[in-house]
Design a protein around this motif. Sequence first.
Motif, PDB file in Angstrom:
ATOM      1  N   ARG A 155      15.546  16.740  74.192  1.00 21.86           N
ATOM      2  CA  ARG A 155      14.149  16.905  74.863  1.00 21.86           C
ATOM      3  C   ARG A 155      14.175  16.380  76.041  1.00 21.86           C
ATOM      4  NH1 ARG A 155       9.451  17.718  72.270  1.00 21.86           N
ATOM      5  NH2 ARG A 155      10.351  17.174  70.350  1.00 21.86           N
ATOM      6  N   SER A 156      14.454  15.347  76.577  1.00 25.02           N
ATOM      7  CA  SER A 156      14.686  14.616  77.710  1.00 25.02           C
ATOM      8  C   SER A 156      15.539  15.364  78.726  1.00 25.02           C
ATOM      9  CB  SER A 156      15.325  13.383  77.637  1.00 25.02           C
ATOM     10  OG  SER A 156      15.177  12.473  79.057  1.00 25.02           O
ATOM     11  N   ASP A 157      16.614  15.826  78.444  1.00 30.20           N
ATOM     12  CA  ASP A 157      17.335  16.636  79.353  1.00 30.20           C
ATOM     13  C   ASP A 157      16.555  17.984  79.767  1.00 30.20           C
ATOM     14  OD1 ASP A 157      19.519  15.011  79.334  1.00 30.20           O
ATOM     15  OD2 ASP A 157      20.970  16.239  78.274  1.00 30.20           O
ATOM     16  N   VAL A 158      15.915  18.552  78.743  1.00 29.94           N
ATOM     17  CA  VAL A 158      15.018  19.775  79.335  1.00 29.94           C
ATOM     18  C   VAL A 158      13.850  19.510  79.945  1.00 29.94           C
ATOM     19  CG1 VAL A 158      13.567  20.356  77.290  1.00 29.94           C
ATOM     20  CG2 VAL A 158      14.915  22.177  78.425  1.00 29.94           C
ATOM     21  N   ILE A 159      13.223  18.333  79.856  1.00 23.66           N
ATOM     22  CA  ILE A 159      12.433  17.752  80.833  1.00 23.66           C
ATOM     23  C   ILE A 159      12.785  17.558  82.086  1.00 23.66           C
ATOM     24  CG2 ILE A 159      10.456  16.073  81.285  1.00 23.66           C
ATOM     25  CD1 ILE A 159      10.280  16.003  77.911  1.00 23.66           C
ATOM     26  N   LYS A 160      13.833  16.879  82.396  1.00 22.74           N
ATOM     27  CA  LYS A 160      14.400  16.640  83.611  1.00 22.74           C
ATOM     28  C   LYS A 160      14.866  17.978  84.277  1.00 22.74           C
ATOM     29  CE  LYS A 160      16.500  12.156  82.070  1.00 22.74           C
ATOM     30  NZ  LYS A 160      17.833  11.587  81.370  1.00 22.74           N
ATOM     31  N   LEU A 161      15.528  18.679  83.481  1.00 18.86           N
ATOM     32  CA  LEU A 161      15.946  20.072  83.992  1.00 18.86           C
ATOM     33  C   LEU A 161      14.485  20.834  84.892  1.00 18.86           C
ATOM     34  CD1 LEU A 161      18.183  22.235  84.189  1.00 18.86           C
ATOM     35  CD2 LEU A 161      17.398  23.169  82.057  1.00 18.86           C
ATOM     36  N   LYS A 162      13.659  20.854  84.193  1.00 19.04           N
ATOM     37  CA  LYS A 162      12.434  21.539  84.620  1.00 19.04           C
ATOM     38  C   LYS A 162      11.964  20.766  85.726  1.00 19.04           C
ATOM     39  CE  LYS A 162       7.720  22.948  83.302  1.00 19.04           C
ATOM     40  NZ  LYS A 162       7.369  22.988  84.804  1.00 19.04           N
TER      41      LYS A 162
END
Length: 182
Positions: A155-162
């Motif tokens: 979840r954190s990685d996809v938020i960082k990506l955005k």
Amino acid sequence: MSALGGLVYLDIETTSLRADAGIIVAAAVSNDEVKVKFAPDPDAERELLVWLEEELKDVSTIATWNGSDFDIPFIVTRALIHGLDFSWLRKKNVLDLYAWCKKALLLSNYKLDYVAYVLGVSQEQGIRSVEVDVLYWRAVRGDEEAKQAIISHCRSDVIKLKRIHDKIKYLVAARAGRKRRE
């Protein structure tokens, strides 16, 4: 997710860097809302892949971090192993933000956490991707904390990506405009 079309962010967590030696244990997709799917045991990977297909099939662009060289080929390989046809995925537009950052920014490190830190979009340091394999097998044996660590990391990685994309999207747009003019 798929009904919205447009751009979707994608991250996967795996037990190996090679799709013939590992499996996908979690996947996150996001446009406005983050959705994470976890495979509670290796046999559930097929179900996770079917979920990914539902989430991604109708979107036009998939944004990833090193997805052109890792996420997309890993997903396609695992789908083939499960007898699923994911040829549609190879036809999607992939916005690989790792590749964009390497072209546009001069940094000493291009790991997602580091770039997010340098750009000031995240200081969060959870588990490292190399820890996923060990944590996954603990989760399979019932360790809820290990399972939640993987889900949180994905979840954190996809938020960082955005957030990285939001920070550099003017560079991505400028580069795309320059390519059209060339």
